[in-house]
Design a protein around this motif. Structure first.
Motif, short mmCIF file in Angstrom:
data_model
loop_
_atom_site.label_atom_id
_atom_site.label_comp_id
_atom_site.label_asym_id
_atom_site.label_seq_id
_atom_site.Cartn_x
_atom_site.Cartn_y
_atom_site.Cartn_z
N TYR A 298 0.84 -1.19 0.00
CA TYR A 298 0.00 0.00 0.00
C TYR A 298 0.88 1.25 0.00
O TYR A 298 2.02 1.23 0.47
N THR A 299 0.34 2.30 -0.56
CA THR A 299 1.06 3.56 -0.61
C THR A 299 0.10 4.70 -0.31
O THR A 299 -1.13 4.49 -0.25
N LEU A 300 0.65 5.87 -0.11
CA LEU A 300 -0.16 7.07 0.13
C LEU A 300 -0.10 7.98 -1.09
O LEU A 300 0.98 8.19 -1.67
N GLN A 301 -1.23 8.51 -1.48
CA GLN A 301 -1.29 9.53 -2.52
C GLN A 301 -2.17 10.68 -2.05
O GLN A 301 -3.05 10.49 -1.21
N PRO A 312 -4.53 12.87 2.20
CA PRO A 312 -3.83 11.62 1.92
C PRO A 312 -4.82 10.45 1.87
O PRO A 312 -5.72 10.34 2.70
N VAL A 313 -4.63 9.59 0.87
CA VAL A 313 -5.48 8.42 0.69
C VAL A 313 -4.59 7.19 0.62
O VAL A 313 -3.58 7.19 -0.09
N VAL A 314 -4.96 6.14 1.35
CA VAL A 314 -4.22 4.88 1.29
C VAL A 314 -4.76 4.07 0.12
O VAL A 314 -5.96 3.78 0.06
N VAL A 315 -3.87 3.70 -0.81
CA VAL A 315 -4.31 2.94 -1.98
C VAL A 315 -3.40 1.74 -2.19
O VAL A 315 -2.24 1.72 -1.76
N ASP A 316 -3.93 0.74 -2.87
CA ASP A 316 -3.14 -0.42 -3.29
C ASP A 316 -2.09 0.09 -4.28
O ASP A 316 -2.42 0.80 -5.24
N ALA A 317 -0.82 -0.26 -4.06
CA ALA A 317 0.25 0.27 -4.90
C ALA A 317 0.06 -0.09 -6.37
O ALA A 317 0.47 0.66 -7.26
#
Length: 488
Positions: A298-301, A312-317
């Motif tokens: 997971y990453t933050l965008q 900030p949103v946590v998304v599947d990389a």
């Protein structure tokens, strides 16, 4: 055959007799080529003895080798086979420290010749090339010819076994006189430290390990995998596990359990890094750090809302937008949120943005505790908050993919285009496909990477960033698939 006797040398750092050896061969391949001549200078309490013999290699000697050594097919036609002099060679080498200029070459050929006879040769080794480098670091060249010229050593028959063995021995004598005994002893002992091998490990295994880059595997009882490691020099790295002081009980425990060692050579350091990472994740060796086999990272965008606030949103990389910066790679959504909580506290960010997404206008919990600088109450502007958020996440920012699409990273084991290669198809820091071969890659096959989803791996990302931002020797980066012209 010939033999002469001279006064002995006492070499600081070596207890016991010496055998200074040189060989001539039909070529440079230890498995394909054969010995044509061997010369030995024996040094023990009885004095110094020289012995040499031609050997029939049972194969033609290339003309280039004949021109270099002066040894012709006619000269070795009536010479003894190696098997016929093997017993005498063993008697002259046994119990002595085996010394040669580039010792791995000479010892490798001799040991392989004995292996063909079903005999395992195992001796302590000393390389005079390494010794020269250690004692004379001010000089750039340490080949035997350079040493002969540097010391004015008399050598009447260069590239003949006994003459070169004699020149090597004379270098030892001169170096022992020229440098302090303590310096010579220290340089010798760096090479001659005996590995403290586990009782169940055959010492011959160490001599069979390659000296180039790759991955090595330690196995215990019942072929259980204990450890996977990588190095640019497999043999040297494996030996380091058994020599010197071990710093932890865990390292000692590992060494005592080893029963077998295997190696997988690679074309270069990057191949070794990627293979090691893959093998550890797939096989989970007992003594490696426990790397979870993650199906997702997971990453933050940052997404801008209708008020211009970056949230900030946590998304599947794998689903992250390429048009926006990615911050960090996390094994779970929870770990990503924990990072947000930490940076929120240190940067004075609003809980309504970094903790629980909510509309602004009411004081968040951090504002009530005087940690939030007041975005939620209008005391801090959107611009200030956005800037503080991006600054707080800057250290976590992933490098932007520097190419417009997929590329091929081509790693070769040598400088020539005919050298073995490993080609990696990469896109957005993901490894899509790997191809190994010799010579020219199969570009059509590289262009067909299959339907497997690209998975971003933290370790692979870290390795690739270093290599792709500054490609080293033997590495080229090429676009795929339209043009094979290197990127500027």
């Amino acid at each position: 055959m010939s033999e002469n006797v001279f006064e002995p040398l006492r070499l600081p750092g070596v207890d016991g007799p010496l055998a200074v050896v040189d060989i001539e061969t039909t070529g440079g391949s230890v498995t394909r080529d054969r010995i044509t001549e061997i010369g030995i200078v024996e040094v023990d309490a009885q004095g110094v003895r020289e012995w040499s013999t031609l050997i029939n290699p049972q194969m033609p000697i290339p003309r280039s080798i004949q021109g270099l050594t002066g040894i012709s097919d006619e000269m070795v036609a009536e010479a003894p086979l190696f098997a016929q002099v093997a017993k005498e060679i063993v008697q002259r080498l046994e119990g002595k420290t085996f010394i040669a200029h580039n010792v791995r070459f000479d010892y490798g050929f001799i040991r392989n010749a004995f292996a063909d006879l079903g005999f395992t040769l195992s001796l302590d080794l000393l390389c005079t090339v390494k010794l020269s480098r250690a004692l004379y670091p001010e000089h750039k060249r340490h080949g035997l010819e350079a040493i002969i010229q540097r010391f004015g050593i008399a050598a009447d028959s260069r590239h003949r076994a006994l003459a070169d063995a004699r020149a090597t021995y004379q270098f030892l004598c001169l170096a022992a006189q020229d440098r302090p005994a303590e310096a010579v002893m220290a340089a010798v002992q760096v090479q001659t430290r005996r590995p403290s091998l586990p009782p169940g490990l055959d010492p011959a295994i160490l001599d069979q390990l390659p000296g180039g880059p790759g991955v090595y595997y330690f196995y215990g009882e019942n072929n259980s995998l204990l450890y996977v490691g990588k190095s640019v020099d497999i043999r040297k790295r494996v030996l380091s596990h058994f020599t010197g002081d071990r710093v932890s009980a865990k390292a000692m425990n590992l060494c005592q359990q080893i029963r077998d060692i295997q190696a997988a050579p690679t074309t270069g350091e990057l191949s070794a890094l990627l293979l090691e990472s893959q093998e550890i994740k797939q096989k989970q060796p007992l003594f490696n750090r426990r790397l979870r086999r993650l199906s997702s990272l997971y990453t933050l965008q940052l997404e801008e809302d209708e008020h211009g606030v970056l949230r900030p949103v946590v998304v599947d990389a794998r689903e992250a937008s390429r048009s926006r910066r990615m911050y960090g790679l996390f094994p779970s959504k929870k770990k990503a949120r924990e990072l947000l909580l930490g940076v929120g506290k240190t940067a004075g960010l609003c809980d309504h943005v970094v903790v629980t997404p909510a509309a602004l206008g009411n004081a968040c919990m951090s504002r009530q505790l005087k940690r939030c600088k007041g975005l939620c109450t209008g005391d801090w502007s959107v611009l200030h908050h956005n800037t503080a958020l991006m600054d707080a996440l800057a250290e976590q920012a992933l490098k932007a993919w520097p190419y417009p699409g997929p590329v091929v990273l081509l790693e070769r084991s040598g400088e020539k285009d005919s050298a073995p290669y490993t080609a990696f198809v990469l896109d957005n820091w993901c490894l899509l496909h790997t191809q190994k071969g010799v010579g020219e890659p199969d570009w059509d096959e590289l262009g067909t990477t299959g339907d497997e989803p690209a998975v971003l791996d933290r370790d692979i990302y870290r390795y690739l960033v270093k290599v792709m931002m500054k490609p080293g020797k033997g590495i080229r980066i090429l676009p795929l698939p339209d043009s094979l012209t290197p990127f500027p």
